[in-house]
Enzyme design. Structure first.
Site, PDB file in Angstrom:
ATOM      1  N   HIS A 158       0.514   3.979  -2.881  1.00 12.43           N
ATOM      2  CA  HIS A 158       0.046   5.341  -2.621  1.00 12.43           C
ATOM      3  C   HIS A 158       1.123   6.386  -2.901  1.00 12.43           C
ATOM      4  O   HIS A 158       0.799   7.530  -3.214  1.00 12.43           O
ATOM      5  CB  HIS A 158      -0.462   5.449  -1.185  1.00 12.43           C
ATOM      6  N   ARG A 203       0.835  -1.210   0.000  1.00 11.88           N
ATOM      7  CA  ARG A 203       0.000   0.000   0.000  1.00 11.88           C
ATOM      8  C   ARG A 203       0.869   1.259   0.000  1.00 11.88           C
ATOM      9  O   ARG A 203       0.545   2.251  -0.672  1.00 11.88           O
ATOM     10  CB  ARG A 203      -0.927  -0.017   1.211  1.00 11.88           C
ATOM     11  N   HIS A 236      -5.271  -6.448  -3.653  1.00  3.59           N
ATOM     12  CA  HIS A 236      -6.093  -6.631  -2.463  1.00  3.59           C
ATOM     13  C   HIS A 236      -6.071  -8.072  -1.964  1.00  3.59           C
ATOM     14  O   HIS A 236      -6.669  -8.379  -0.935  1.00  3.59           O
ATOM     15  CB  HIS A 236      -7.537  -6.191  -2.736  1.00  3.59           C
ATOM     16  N   TRP A 273      -9.407  -9.308   2.651  1.00  2.00           N
ATOM     17  CA  TRP A 273     -10.119  -9.686   1.422  1.00  2.00           C
ATOM     18  C   TRP A 273     -10.081 -11.199   1.198  1.00  2.00           C
ATOM     19  O   TRP A 273     -10.944 -11.741   0.534  1.00  2.00           O
ATOM     20  CB  TRP A 273      -9.495  -8.988   0.223  1.00  2.00           C
TER      21      TRP A 273
END
Length: 322
Positions: free
Chosen positions: A76, A72, A205, A221
């Site tokens: 990002h 992540r 995910h 997930w």
């Protein structure tokens, strides 16, 4: 347990190693005019990142790890790019400073940045921008995912004054399926991705989970949140997903999210559009049946994501290094 085979493979992928060897044999060892500052050793840096993930996981003892958080972080750092004006992207590592550090979409990523300070201190020759993105690469590969093409050359900014405006990162819910679908496309099209690349990238995910104290959402997930696979797509297609109404015996008071029949897995509204939109669903169904195809597309798209907006230094033939 991390995939040790990935470590060996990564050490064979940097052309600079061959160049350095040629230089060592071509130049007199005692000639200071030809001395060259050693660059980052990705093999050793990988080992430090892997050790960090494993040590942290052992301390947690709850089955979670930094794997998804590092992915992540890399995502990002890079996902703020706009092809319209070339702003944003991983170059600069501006997330170390405000305003990016305090963006809502980056909530919780201070954990990853703080953890990587240990690696940065041990390997000061690597830029923060390269370190943040490489940590995501290592996390994916060591979790059993594909080999991600990666190269060094990102630089660090001294502050956040060149940060792009907030709002460029993908959101989880825009109030309706139609609006969320359009939002997902708008965000990724702005960076230069197509529908197939969008679906492939959202396959990340498979790793990690949501936390109520960060995003407001809860849960993983998949049942194997530290393993990169096509399970995310298989679950999207095969499971029955319904709006979450309760959590641990109490009414759910968080934002709208979906859960599977066990109540232990979750999907965001932005995940659900992948099976509601006909074009997205075609790609989801391909990946649900063919992990190799997913891995191939993901490796290409993720490498592209990490390089958006980066002006890498031009490489020179070995005979022009002096």
């Amino acid at each position: 347990m991390m995939n040790a085979a990935r470590t060996a493979a990564s050490r064979l992928g940097a052309p600079a190693v061959t160049v350095s060897a040629l230089l060592l044999y071509s130049l007199p060892a005692n000639n200071p005019a030809h001395a060259k500052k050693a660059g980052p050793d990705l093999g050793k840096i990988r080992e430090s990142i892997v050790n960090l993930i494993e040590t942290d996981s052992e301390k947690r003892g709850d089955g979670t790890s930094l794997t998804g958080t590092f992915v992540r972080l890399a995502w990002h750092c890079s996902g703020s790019y706009s092809k319209e004006d070339g702003s944003g992207g991983s170059d600069g590592a501006r997330m170390r400073f405000n305003p990016e550090a305090s963006w809502g979409g980056n909530a919780g990523l201070g954990i990853a940045r703080d953890a990587l300070e240990e690696v940065k201190k041990k390997h000061p020759e690597i830029s923060y921008a390269d370190l943040y993105t490489y940590a995501g690469v290592v996390a994916i590969e060591e979790a059993g995912g594909p080999v991600i093409p990666f190269r060094l050359g990102r630089t660090d900014c001294e502050d956040g004054s060149t940060s792009p405006p907030d709002g460029r990162l993908p959101g989880a819910d825009c109030g309706s399926s139609a609006k969320t679908t359009q939002h997902v496309r708008d965000v990724f099209y702005r960076m230069g991705f197509n529908d197939r690349e969008i679906v492939a990238l959202l396959g990340a995910h498979a790793l990690g989970r949501c936390h109520t104290d960060r995003s407001g959402y809860w849960g993983p997930w998949t049942f194997a949140e530290n393993t990169m696979s096509n399970e995310y797509f298989r679950l999207l297609v095969e499971e029955r997903w319904s709006l979450k109404n309760t959590h641990e015996g109490k009414p759910w008071d968080g934002p709208d999210q979906y859960e599977d029949s066990t109540g232990q897995l979750m999907m965001l509204p932005s995940d659900m559009v992948l099976i509601k939109d006909p074009e997205f669903r075609k790609i989801v169904e391909i990946y649900a049946k063919d992990e190799d195809e997913f891995f191939k597309d993901f490796a290409s798209a993720f490498s592209k994501l990490l390089e958006l907006g980066v002006s890498f230094p031009a490489s020179k033939p070995w005979y022009k290094f002096w």
